[in-house]
Design a protein around this motif. Structure first.
Motif, PDB file in Angstrom:
ATOM      1  N   UNK A  46       0.862  -0.702  -0.194  1.00 22.26           N
ATOM      2  CA  UNK A  46       0.006  -0.076  -0.358  1.00 22.26           C
ATOM      3  C   UNK A  46       0.902   1.749  -0.152  1.00 22.26           C
ATOM      4  N   UNK A  47       0.357   2.587  -0.121  1.00 22.74           N
ATOM      5  CA  UNK A  47       0.903   3.687   0.386  1.00 22.74           C
ATOM      6  C   UNK A  47       0.523   4.785   1.498  1.00 22.74           C
ATOM      7  N   UNK A  48       0.466   5.646   1.400  1.00 24.38           N
ATOM      8  CA  UNK A  48       0.014   6.516   2.293  1.00 24.38           C
ATOM      9  C   UNK A  48      -1.724   6.944   1.832  1.00 24.38           C
ATOM     10  N   UNK A  49      -2.727   6.624   2.606  1.00 28.64           N
ATOM     11  CA  UNK A  49      -3.611   6.973   2.404  1.00 28.64           C
ATOM     12  C   UNK A  49      -4.412   8.168   1.352  1.00 28.64           C
ATOM     13  N   UNK A  82      -2.962  12.275  -8.790  1.00 32.98           N
ATOM     14  CA  UNK A  82      -1.830  13.112  -9.718  1.00 32.98           C
ATOM     15  C   UNK A  82      -0.553  14.106  -9.070  1.00 32.98           C
ATOM     16  N   UNK A  83      -0.889  13.547  -7.226  1.00 31.62           N
ATOM     17  CA  UNK A  83      -0.868  13.835  -6.302  1.00 31.62           C
ATOM     18  C   UNK A  83       1.069  13.287  -6.821  1.00 31.62           C
ATOM     19  N   UNK A  84       0.803  11.994  -6.739  1.00 28.58           N
ATOM     20  CA  UNK A  84       1.918  10.866  -5.848  1.00 28.58           C
ATOM     21  C   UNK A  84       3.005  11.256  -7.237  1.00 28.58           C
ATOM     22  N   UNK A 126       4.025   5.602  -7.961  1.00 27.52           N
ATOM     23  CA  UNK A 126       3.386   4.749  -8.715  1.00 27.52           C
ATOM     24  C   UNK A 126       3.472   3.196  -8.833  1.00 27.52           C
ATOM     25  N   UNK A 127       4.346   3.942  -9.880  1.00 28.51           N
ATOM     26  CA  UNK A 127       5.253   2.337 -10.341  1.00 28.51           C
ATOM     27  C   UNK A 127       5.565   1.315  -9.510  1.00 28.51           C
ATOM     28  N   UNK A 128       5.865   1.475  -7.906  1.00 26.70           N
ATOM     29  CA  UNK A 128       5.506   0.501  -7.204  1.00 26.70           C
ATOM     30  C   UNK A 128       4.354  -0.284  -6.938  1.00 26.70           C
ATOM     31  N   UNK A 129       3.808   0.824  -7.022  1.00 24.36           N
ATOM     32  CA  UNK A 129       2.027   0.302  -6.133  1.00 24.36           C
ATOM     33  C   UNK A 129       1.713  -0.770  -7.192  1.00 24.36           C
ATOM     34  N   UNK A 130       1.575  -0.268  -8.413  1.00 23.26           N
ATOM     35  CA  UNK A 130       0.672  -0.520  -9.829  1.00 23.26           C
ATOM     36  C   UNK A 130       1.413  -2.223 -10.091  1.00 23.26           C
ATOM     37  N   UNK A 174      -6.557   6.688  -3.353  1.00 19.67           N
ATOM     38  CA  UNK A 174      -6.735   6.929  -4.558  1.00 19.67           C
ATOM     39  C   UNK A 174      -5.529   5.314  -5.359  1.00 19.67           C
ATOM     40  N   UNK A 175      -4.513   5.808  -5.218  1.00 10.85           N
ATOM     41  CA  UNK A 175      -3.467   4.939  -6.028  1.00 10.85           C
ATOM     42  C   UNK A 175      -3.852   3.517  -5.917  1.00 10.85           C
ATOM     43  N   UNK A 176      -3.695   3.108  -4.606  1.00 16.08           N
ATOM     44  CA  UNK A 176      -4.107   1.561  -3.698  1.00 16.08           C
ATOM     45  C   UNK A 176      -5.222   0.726  -4.885  1.00 16.08           C
ATOM     46  N   UNK A 177      -6.792   1.556  -4.220  1.00 13.73           N
ATOM     47  CA  UNK A 177      -7.819   1.806  -4.925  1.00 13.73           C
ATOM     48  C   UNK A 177      -7.873   1.132  -6.506  1.00 13.73           C
ATOM     49  N   UNK A 178      -6.564   1.855  -6.984  1.00 12.67           N
ATOM     50  CA  UNK A 178      -6.590   1.756  -8.449  1.00 12.67           C
ATOM     51  C   UNK A 178      -5.794   0.499  -9.188  1.00 12.67           C
TER      52      UNK A 178
END
Length: 244
Positions: A102-105, A110-112, A117-121, A164-168
């Protein structure tokens, strides 16, 4: 769907579902899954990332007959291929990919930072599909392939935003699994996207609604209940269908 407790014969390792390949079990939900399956007497090959000692090693010390530890980093294709080679003569009733981050909630996508972003995805969406594609031939033709998704991967259920990034990443995982299902339609394997609920782990945080003992036994029961039901199922830990 209503789940029922699956009864196993006196030798669970020889029963359908008795041989498990669990990817990502060093701690948290993966560790609890390894413990639950080992308690049932199932034979579990469980993976960690890296060479350091983990809580899974402590568990394996007490469950040496049920738990075997392998190593793989699912973000490294060469390591996935090497794991396949080491297990090439084995067959499993269940392949379950639990590894994820996960990452910071807070903050918008757009702020990530791009690296974050790449790490989580890569870890949550690309890595699991690489594992499935590489290891699918180790799964029995009527076995089960499952991945740890999340209710936050539901597009329909995203009413409040956040994470947002985790959801995505979980929505992407779900979509990729749906594509995998489309390519393998008509085959005998059961495919599962599992939403374990909001569980108190390092990833879920201390304010999560569920304890491990409320989620994990039900995850196992649900996976057992879905065995022999080919096609893709997006369900929560109680076996309830999750909206896409």
């Amino acid at each position: 769907m209503t789940t029922t407790n699956a009864s196993l014969p006196s030798d669970p390792s020889s029963a359908p579902g008795g041989r498990v390949l669990l990817i990502g079990a060093s701690r948290g939900l993966g560790l609890a899954l390894a413990q639950e399956w080992a308690r049932d007497g199932r034979q579990v090959v469980a993976t960690v990332r890296g060479s350091g000692r983990t809580p899974l090693h402590d568990l394996a010390d007490t469950r040496a007959e049920e738990i075997e530890i392998e190593t793989v980093d699912i973000t490294e294709p060469a390591q996935i291929a090497a794991l396949h080679d080491r297990l090439a003569d084995r067959r499993f009733d269940l392949l379950f990919v639990n590894a994820g981050v996960t990452n910071r909630p807070d903050g918008t996508v757009a702020e990530t930072a791009t690296d974050e972003f790449n790490r989580v995805m890569v870890t949550n969406a690309l890595g699991p599909l690489r594992v499935i594609e590489a290891l699918q031939d180790l799964v029995e033709p009527e076995g089960t392939i499952g991945v740890m998704s999340s209710g936050q991967g539901s597009v329909a259920g995203n009413e409040h935003g956040g994470h947002e990034v985790y959801r995505g990443s979980k929505a992407a995982l779900n979509t990729f699994m749906r594509s995998y299902d489309a390519r393998h339609r008509g085959e005998g394997r059961t495919l599962v996207l599992m939403a374990p609920g909001w569980v108190r782990t390092d990833l879920g945080g201390p304010n999560a609604r569920l304890g491990m003992d409320e989620s994990i036994p039900n995850v196992v029961t649900t996976l057992d209940a879905l065995r022999g039901r080919p096609g893709l199922h997006y369900v929560d830990y109680l076996g309830r269908t999750v909206a896409w």
